[in-house]
Scaffold this motif. Structure first.
Motif, PDB file in Angstrom:
ATOM      1  N   MET A   1      -5.063  -1.227  -4.397  1.00  0.00           N
ATOM      2  CA  MET A   1      -5.625  -1.405  -3.046  1.00  0.00           C
ATOM      3  C   MET A   1      -6.250  -2.798  -2.939  1.00  0.00           C
ATOM      4  O   MET A   1      -5.994  -3.546  -1.990  1.00  0.00           O
ATOM      5  CB  MET A   1      -6.727  -0.365  -2.758  1.00  0.00           C
ATOM      6  N   ALA A   2      -7.071  -3.137  -3.942  1.00  0.00           N
ATOM      7  CA  ALA A   2      -7.737  -4.447  -3.927  1.00  0.00           C
ATOM      8  C   ALA A   2      -6.705  -5.569  -4.018  1.00  0.00           C
ATOM      9  O   ALA A   2      -6.852  -6.622  -3.386  1.00  0.00           O
ATOM     10  CB  ALA A   2      -8.741  -4.541  -5.074  1.00  0.00           C
TER      11      ALA A   2
ATOM     12  N   ASP B   1       0.506   5.870  -8.945  1.00  0.00           N
ATOM     13  CA  ASP B   1       0.742   6.351  -7.576  1.00  0.00           C
ATOM     14  C   ASP B   1      -0.482   7.139  -7.112  1.00  0.00           C
ATOM     15  O   ASP B   1      -1.534   7.085  -7.760  1.00  0.00           O
ATOM     16  CB  ASP B   1       2.055   7.135  -7.475  1.00  0.00           C
ATOM     17  N   ARG B   2      -0.351   7.833  -5.990  1.00  0.00           N
ATOM     18  CA  ARG B   2      -1.506   8.572  -5.472  1.00  0.00           C
ATOM     19  C   ARG B   2      -2.054   9.547  -6.495  1.00  0.00           C
ATOM     20  O   ARG B   2      -3.239   9.845  -6.505  1.00  0.00           O
ATOM     21  CB  ARG B   2      -1.089   9.365  -4.226  1.00  0.00           C
TER      22      ARG B   2
ATOM     23  N   GLU C   1      -2.478   7.512 -12.696  1.00  0.00           N
ATOM     24  CA  GLU C   1      -2.815   6.123 -12.975  1.00  0.00           C
ATOM     25  C   GLU C   1      -3.093   5.977 -14.459  1.00  0.00           C
ATOM     26  O   GLU C   1      -3.194   6.963 -15.177  1.00  0.00           O
ATOM     27  CB  GLU C   1      -4.025   5.687 -12.141  1.00  0.00           C
TER      28      GLU C   1
ATOM     29  N   ARG D   1      -5.518   1.078 -12.356  1.00  0.00           N
ATOM     30  CA  ARG D   1      -5.856   2.186 -11.481  1.00  0.00           C
ATOM     31  C   ARG D   1      -5.356   1.962 -10.055  1.00  0.00           C
ATOM     32  O   ARG D   1      -5.187   0.830  -9.599  1.00  0.00           O
ATOM     33  CB  ARG D   1      -7.371   2.404 -11.491  1.00  0.00           C
ATOM     34  N   PHE D   2      -5.191   3.088  -9.375  1.00  0.00           N
ATOM     35  CA  PHE D   2      -4.747   3.071  -7.982  1.00  0.00           C
ATOM     36  C   PHE D   2      -5.605   2.132  -7.141  1.00  0.00           C
ATOM     37  O   PHE D   2      -5.088   1.328  -6.349  1.00  0.00           O
ATOM     38  CB  PHE D   2      -4.836   4.500  -7.445  1.00  0.00           C
ATOM     39  N   GLU D   3      -6.902   2.206  -7.306  1.00  0.00           N
ATOM     40  CA  GLU D   3      -7.809   1.409  -6.471  1.00  0.00           C
ATOM     41  C   GLU D   3      -7.626  -0.092  -6.710  1.00  0.00           C
ATOM     42  O   GLU D   3      -7.901  -0.903  -5.818  1.00  0.00           O
ATOM     43  CB  GLU D   3      -9.260   1.809  -6.737  1.00  0.00           C
TER      44      GLU D   3
ATOM     45  N   VAL E   1      -5.267  -6.124  -0.605  1.00  0.00           N
ATOM     46  CA  VAL E   1      -6.232  -6.822   0.267  1.00  0.00           C
ATOM     47  C   VAL E   1      -6.227  -8.315  -0.060  1.00  0.00           C
ATOM     48  O   VAL E   1      -6.143  -9.169   0.822  1.00  0.00           O
ATOM     49  CB  VAL E   1      -7.647  -6.224   0.094  1.00  0.00           C
TER      50      VAL E   1
ATOM     51  N   LEU F   1       0.828  -1.208   0.000  1.00  0.00           N
ATOM     52  CA  LEU F   1       0.000   0.000   0.000  1.00  0.00           C
ATOM     53  C   LEU F   1       0.862   1.259   0.000  1.00  0.00           C
ATOM     54  O   LEU F   1       0.553   2.247  -0.675  1.00  0.00           O
ATOM     55  CB  LEU F   1      -0.945  -0.009   1.209  1.00  0.00           C
TER      56      LEU F   1
ATOM     57  N   SER G   1       1.333   4.242  -2.877  1.00  0.00           N
ATOM     58  CA  SER G   1       1.004   5.589  -2.396  1.00  0.00           C
ATOM     59  C   SER G   1       2.170   6.556  -2.567  1.00  0.00           C
ATOM     60  O   SER G   1       1.967   7.778  -2.522  1.00  0.00           O
ATOM     61  CB  SER G   1       0.587   5.548  -0.915  1.00  0.00           C
TER      62      SER G   1
ATOM     63  N   SER H   1     -10.050  -5.948 -11.358  1.00  0.00           N
ATOM     64  CA  SER H   1     -10.187  -5.938 -12.813  1.00  0.00           C
ATOM     65  C   SER H   1      -9.015  -5.290 -13.549  1.00  0.00           C
ATOM     66  O   SER H   1      -9.066  -5.117 -14.761  1.00  0.00           O
ATOM     67  CB  SER H   1     -11.502  -5.243 -13.209  1.00  0.00           C
TER      68      SER H   1
END
Lengths: 277, 277
Positions: A40-41, A26-27, A30, A35-37, A44, A13, A17, A74
């Motif tokens: 994140m996934a 990065d933050r 993208e 993508r940034f998100e 996780v 993470l 970031s 995705s």
């Protein structure tokens, strides 16, 4: 207190970031299809596999689990290389000896079964890789589980596979060299000051300035990889603006992903050694 | 497939990644003493407590675990309210019935022991709260575990505590109203299109435009809370630029944290209902 698997998740993470990291997601930047998100996934989803590595499970299977979990978003391949770098580091940290020697011992203890797990991991996600050297088609990672017979027949451990890849893959090179660059960059992160996202940016730039990125070499060619390193050096010398370079590299799709993988490894080592967030 | 605890962790990460969310920490903005990376660490640390809620452990203890893990970073309170909103939602989702009725049943089943866990959670981190109503000093959450005797003597369940707080705390109000606003905002997220960080921003603005933020009311006063709602509405009406408003609110330290908590709850519900990342 975060355990090694949790620190590895946090390293993923913190890596994405960190900004600016020219060419990387990065933050602040993208790609439309990455993508940034999705990072994140990916972080996780990777945790159970990282936990498996920390629990001392066979490293190839733990890595495959981490990649399978990471790929449940995705964007495709977000953190394959970072997980390959983190897996032996997490295994070493879980034994309370996160040193180059301990990681080398983890690498040296890998088996043919671990190599099979590594190949199976490629079935979960598309990874940009070079064509194999001439005559080595049967070890093409894109064969996935179909390579298992070859691995068994030739008795190739995961460490052997990394050795075969070390000259054209920066993460494999770390496996073989005791994660020398990752440990060095962890030192930079710990000696630096300020927010972690700025430290991560600076460590990334120093790593890129020191050696061409093999992911860029694979996707964009050697010339682009050499250029990226030259221009990272120019940023460190104050001759280029890193934000402008980041915008340009995203525009040109020059994504130094292997350098990002080593930055994640360095962040993990730094967290284990007390980097405060 | 992510399980409910993993979706809750991802919801925390997607919430803080949403931008612009005027006044909140997000991908593009942060406070010097409350940084984006501390929200990442908070989400990493919260997972075991969220898992405990998913496992059907007593909700107050699960919440306390989540808060304790969340607080293992140097930014202080990053996600206390979000975890309070997520805990009963995760517990309901783990039973395969994430509906307002099922969450209301989870809330209704809370006990005095859960209330004690909730009070103990305040010992792990400083949370900005109102002074208690006159005559209710013995229920001041800042008493932490010292309030346990009062809770037991008066037989107050966690749902009773939420009911007492519902008029001045937006998360407690959701507990009492079956998470009506969170479910509604989850619908917005699912019907919206584009990257999740933009959907999260729009859901946040709609929530803020609909009702004053109780965290702003507590920290900055009712006038500021009313202003924040009026200006969120102006953004939705195209009369204000959200990026400029975000810069101004960070400058003035107007942080609509309760609206962010509900956005996290909405993201969790949306993820459970198939929001693709």
């Amino acid at each position: 207190m975060r355990d090694p698997a949790e620190n590895a998740q946090l390293a993923l993470l913190l890596e994405v970031s960190g900004t600016p990291k020219p060419g990387n997601v990065d933050r602040h930047r993208e790609y439309e299809d990455l993508r940034f998100e999705q990072f994140m996934a990916g972080a996780v989803g990777a945790l159970p596999g990282l936990q498996s590595a920390a629990d001392g499970d066979p490293l190839g299977a733990a890595f495959e689990d981490a990649v399978e979990g990471m790929s449940e978003q995705s964007g495709g391949n977000t953190q394959f290389g970072a997980l390959l770098a983190l897996a032996p580091l997490v295994a070493a940290a879980a034994t309370d000896r996160l040193t180059p020697e301990a990681v080398a011992a983890v690498v040296g203890a890998t088996t043919v079964a671990d190599a099979c797990g590594f190949y199976r991991a490629f079935e979960h996600v598309d990874v940009a890789v070079d064509d194999p050297p001439e005559g080595a088609d049967d070890l093409d990672v894109r064969r996935g589980r179909d390579a298992v017979g070859t691995l068994r027949a030739r008795g190739l451990a995961l460490s052997d596979i990394m050795e075969l890849s070390a000259d054209h893959d920066g993460v494999a090179a770390e496996w073989i060299a005791g994660f020398e660059r990752s440990f060095e960059a962890a030192g930079w992160l710990l000696e630096d000051d300020g927010p972690v996202y700025k430290r991560a940016s600076r460590a990334f730039l120093r790593l890129l300035a020191a050696e061409p990125d093999t992911f860029v070499a694979t996707r964009n060619g050697e010339t682009a990889a050499t250029e990226a390193t030259r221009r990272a050096r120019a940023v460190l010398d104050g001759e280029e603006d890193p934000e402008e370079l980041a915008a340009e590299f995203v525009e040109r799709d020059i994504n130094p992903g292997t350098t990002a993988d080593l930055t994640a490894a360095a962040l993990f080592i730094a967290l284990e050694r007390g980097l405060e967030v």
